[in-house]
Design an enzyme around this catalytic site. Sequence first.
Site, PDB file in Angstrom:
ATOM      1  N   ILE A 117       0.840  -1.289   0.074  1.00  0.00           N
ATOM      2  CA  ILE A 117       0.225   0.119  -0.110  1.00  0.00           C
ATOM      3  C   ILE A 117       0.901   1.332   0.107  1.00  0.00           C
ATOM      4  O   ILE A 117       1.995   1.374   0.879  1.00  0.00           O
ATOM      5  CB  ILE A 117      -0.787  -0.197   1.194  1.00  0.00           C
ATOM      6  CG1 ILE A 117      -2.015   1.247   1.205  1.00  0.00           C
ATOM      7  CG2 ILE A 117      -0.203  -0.003   2.514  1.00  0.00           C
ATOM      8  CD1 ILE A 117      -3.024   1.042   2.168  1.00  0.00           C
ATOM      9  N   ALA A 118       0.650   2.071  -0.976  1.00  0.00           N
ATOM     10  CA  ALA A 118       1.477   3.479  -1.039  1.00  0.00           C
ATOM     11  C   ALA A 118       0.659   4.741  -1.570  1.00  0.00           C
ATOM     12  O   ALA A 118       0.045   4.218  -2.369  1.00  0.00           O
ATOM     13  CB  ALA A 118       2.788   3.013  -1.784  1.00  0.00           C
TER      14      ALA A 118
ATOM     15  N   GLU B  57       3.009  -7.939   6.935  1.00  0.00           N
ATOM     16  CA  GLU B  57       4.156  -7.330   7.629  1.00  0.00           C
ATOM     17  C   GLU B  57       4.414  -5.881   7.251  1.00  0.00           C
ATOM     18  O   GLU B  57       4.056  -5.567   6.336  1.00  0.00           O
ATOM     19  CB  GLU B  57       5.173  -8.536   6.914  1.00  0.00           C
ATOM     20  CG  GLU B  57       5.095  -9.831   7.224  1.00  0.00           C
ATOM     21  CD  GLU B  57       4.548 -10.762   6.391  1.00  0.00           C
ATOM     22  OE1 GLU B  57       4.453 -10.281   5.215  1.00  0.00           O
ATOM     23  OE2 GLU B  57       4.250 -11.801   6.934  1.00  0.00           O
TER      24      GLU B  57
ATOM     25  N   ASN C 255       8.290   1.511  10.723  1.00  0.00           N
ATOM     26  CA  ASN C 255       7.299   2.306   9.875  1.00  0.00           C
ATOM     27  C   ASN C 255       6.213   2.453  10.901  1.00  0.00           C
ATOM     28  O   ASN C 255       4.944   1.955  10.694  1.00  0.00           O
ATOM     29  CB  ASN C 255       6.935   1.492   8.715  1.00  0.00           C
ATOM     30  CG  ASN C 255       6.318   2.358   7.833  1.00  0.00           C
ATOM     31  OD1 ASN C 255       5.784   3.365   8.015  1.00  0.00           O
ATOM     32  ND2 ASN C 255       6.008   1.710   6.360  1.00  0.00           N
TER      33      ASN C 255
ATOM     34  N   TYR D 218      -2.702   0.743  10.058  1.00  0.00           N
ATOM     35  CA  TYR D 218      -3.365  -0.545  10.544  1.00  0.00           C
ATOM     36  C   TYR D 218      -3.838  -0.864  11.838  1.00  0.00           C
ATOM     37  O   TYR D 218      -4.782  -1.429  12.043  1.00  0.00           O
ATOM     38  CB  TYR D 218      -2.078  -1.487  10.332  1.00  0.00           C
ATOM     39  CG  TYR D 218      -1.416  -1.588   8.821  1.00  0.00           C
ATOM     40  CD1 TYR D 218      -2.124  -1.230   7.830  1.00  0.00           C
ATOM     41  CD2 TYR D 218       0.071  -1.621   8.952  1.00  0.00           C
ATOM     42  CE1 TYR D 218      -1.433  -1.361   6.593  1.00  0.00           C
ATOM     43  CE2 TYR D 218       0.688  -1.820   7.518  1.00  0.00           C
ATOM     44  CZ  TYR D 218      -0.053  -1.385   6.431  1.00  0.00           C
ATOM     45  OH  TYR D 218       0.355  -1.384   5.407  1.00  0.00           O
TER      46      TYR D 218
END
Length: 220
Positions: free
Chosen positions: A107-108, A141, A146, A153
């Site tokens: 995801i970015a 993961e 981060n 999340y």
Amino acid sequence: MYYFVERMTEADIEQVQVIERASFSTPWSANTYRHELRNPAMSRYIVARASPTLPPPRYERPAPRRSIFAALIPALFGHTTPPSSTYPIVGYGGVWLSVDEGHITTIAVAPDYRGRGIGELLLNGLIDQAIDMHADVLTLEVRVSNVVAQQLYLKYGFRPAGTRPRYYTDNGEDALIMWTDPIRNPAYQEQLRQLRERLFARLREEAGEPAATRNATPPA
Ligand SMILES: CC(C)(COP(=O)(O)OP(=O)(O)OC[C@H]1O[C@@H](n2cnc3c(N)ncnc32)[C@H](O)[C@@H]1OP(=O)(O)O)[C@@H](O)C(=O)NCCC(=O)NCCS
């Protein structure tokens, strides 16, 4: 600006790669994305696009017909898929199905667009794709350093459940493993409903949509 998500196609890979290289120290290649997109039963990828005006209703492609003519017509008259969207891509994400587990693979969001709710919009899109593939739980993961992604999340009910030591090959960093509760449970669904309500209000606000039009029923 309005943001919306839709399924990634091979025509999107070039733009996705620009964000990929700006976001990850070991970027996936275009070929990896091509490979992923060719297995839609087990792997789903979406993009977030930006539009200065309310985007038109999404075009859903009809299910492919199985007759021999369906394969012949594109061969004779050129391809029939709609042209790729003109709305620029500002983020993307993917999820794999492994038995009944949905693995968020990536995801970015483009650096200039971070902090506007697009990562959250994408995560919601991935949860929907996972439910569509009949996943029961979600896992992923994330680098232990981060913290930004971990906060996202955690907000969506992922909980830390151990580490994979030296998982990342570029710097030997550990991965934090995170899992959700069963995503179709009423409790998780209710949590999701509330989060989405807040997210959509935030996105409408950012789009500068006047309050009077917010609850307007779309034309039939
Ligand atoms: C992680 C990423 C996708 C988040 O996207 P984003 O669009 O910036 O995030 P959003 O604006 O949707 O924020 C959603 C939540 O993420 C967390 N978050 C976002 N930016 C944050 C920051 N600067 N600090 C702490 N938490 C942050 C918060 O929980 C936020 O919810 P809130 O607004 O209620 O606080 C984005 O930072 C990114 O592309 N990072 C690089 C790639 C990456 O690390 N991907 C994850 C790989 S596992």
